[in-house]
Each structure stands twice: as structure tokens, then as C-alpha cells.
Scaffold this motif. Structure first.
Motif, short mmCIF file in Angstrom:
data_model
loop_
_atom_site.label_atom_id
_atom_site.label_comp_id
_atom_site.label_asym_id
_atom_site.label_seq_id
_atom_site.Cartn_x
_atom_site.Cartn_y
_atom_site.Cartn_z
N CYS A 127 0.83 -1.20 0.00
CA CYS A 127 0.00 0.00 0.00
C CYS A 127 0.86 1.25 0.00
O CYS A 127 2.03 1.21 0.34
CB CYS A 127 -0.90 0.02 1.24
N CYS A 151 -7.67 -2.29 -0.95
CA CYS A 151 -6.68 -3.23 -0.43
C CYS A 151 -5.37 -3.14 -1.19
O CYS A 151 -4.34 -3.51 -0.67
CB CYS A 151 -7.23 -4.64 -0.50
N LEU A 167 0.25 -4.13 4.73
CA LEU A 167 -0.69 -4.28 5.83
C LEU A 167 -0.52 -5.66 6.46
O LEU A 167 -0.48 -6.66 5.74
CB LEU A 167 -2.13 -4.12 5.36
N THR A 198 -2.73 -7.71 8.75
CA THR A 198 -4.07 -7.69 9.32
C THR A 198 -4.48 -9.00 9.97
O THR A 198 -5.40 -9.02 10.77
CB THR A 198 -5.12 -7.33 8.24
N VAL A 207 -2.50 -3.97 11.94
CA VAL A 207 -3.88 -3.60 12.24
C VAL A 207 -4.45 -4.65 13.18
O VAL A 207 -4.46 -5.84 12.85
CB VAL A 207 -4.72 -3.52 10.95
#
Length: 169
Positions: A16, A33, A55, A57, A81
Motif C-alpha cells: 500500500c 486493499c 498491511l 491484518t 492492524v
């Protein structure tokens, strides 16, 4: 409590875009995403630096983190996250590069910054408060961009207090 309690397979994370802007206006971007945008806002410097972030997650992604990587591009990092806001503690076991850790609450405010964590060190690095997100960058980036406790991270996962975990299987 930590992010690296064991060595589990890394399933990959979405790559990202992250914009760090200290003193710039907070920007919002639609959740995607593939390419999420985030802005870090502080009071001392008006500059924008782009970072490519992965990310983390899932529990497996958070457990693996940046372990075993020999390098990390200067413009890269990883955003962890979590499903809830709680005190967090990370360590540097099996991590080969120095990292800055930014502990961020559910509203996007940086609770604390730990600079230049020592590679391979098993000493827990505590968040110093409740954190929903942790952003890891190359060691020295927080100081270089004047990122400090109290700065704000604006990201589609944080907007309007409705943080959620995207792209999780």
C-alpha cells in the motif's frame, strides 16, 4: 503479549501507499486493499514523504511482521492492524534491521514512538498506552520526519472511528 510469539507462515500482505505529512492537512482516501493512502499530521514540519506499506491484518501476518528481512527500502514500512485497542508490546526477535515503531490509538493519534529498535533484541517494547495500530519504519525515519507522540495518522481504516480490518481471509 507481542506480535512475534512464534514463527508462522507469512501469507503476504497488500502493498500500500503511505504518505507521511507532518504539518500538512489531513487527507482521506477510499479504502482499497491494493493502494491505501494515509497521512501523518504533526505540528513541526510541513513536508510530505511517501512510504510503501504492507498491511499486517491477520494473526499470522502480525506474528511474522518484518522478521528475517535483510533489508527494507527507505520508503517502505508495515502497518499492523489489530481488531481492538489494547496495550501492545513488540520485540525484535529474528528481526535483522533496526526499526522505528509508532504505536497508534483507534482515533489515529500516535501514543508513543520507539526509535531504532535493536535487531534481534528480545526485550519487549511497550506501547505506553492503548494502541490499535502499529507502524514500523526503517530506524531513523521518525526522527528524520519529526514524527512524535501526538501526531495523527489519517487512514481509511481509521476514518470516523470506524476502523475495520480489510482483506483478511
Amino acid at each position: 503479549m507481542g506480535r512475534r510469539p512464534g514463527v508462522s507462515g507469512f501469507l503476504g500482505a497488500a502493498l500500500c501507499a503511505l504518505l507521511l505529512a507532518v504539518g500538512a492537512p489531513v487527507l482521506a482516501a477510499p479504502v482499497s486493499c491494493a493502494m491505501d493512502a494515509a497521512v501523518l499530521t504533526g505540528a513541526t514540519k510541513a513536508a510530505v514523504t511517501r512510504f510503501r506499506i504492507e498491511l499486517a491484518t491477520t494473526a499470522q501476518q502480525r506474528a511474522r511482521g518484518l522478521m528475517y528481512r535483510e533489508t527494507l527500502p527507505q520508503d517502505a514500512g508495515m502497518l499492523f492492524v489489530y481488531p481492538d485497542e489494547a496495550p501492545r508490546a513488540f520485540w525484535m526477535r529474528n528481526t535483522l534491521i533496526p526499526l522505528d515503531m509508532l504505536f497508534i490509538d483507534a482515533a489515529g493519534q500516535i501514543v508513543s514512538v520507539h526509535e531504532n529498535a535493536i535487531p534481534g533484541d528480545d526485550t519487549p517494547i511497550a506501547s505506553g498506552g492503548k494502541a490499535r495500530f502499529v507502524l514500523e519504519l526503517n530506524g531513523g525515519q521518525a526522527r528524520a520526519h519529526q514524527i512524535a507522540a501526538g501526531s495523527i495518522l489519517s487512514h481509511p481504516l481509521i476514518e470516523s472511528g470506524k476502523a475495520r480490518i480489510p482483506c483478511a481471509p
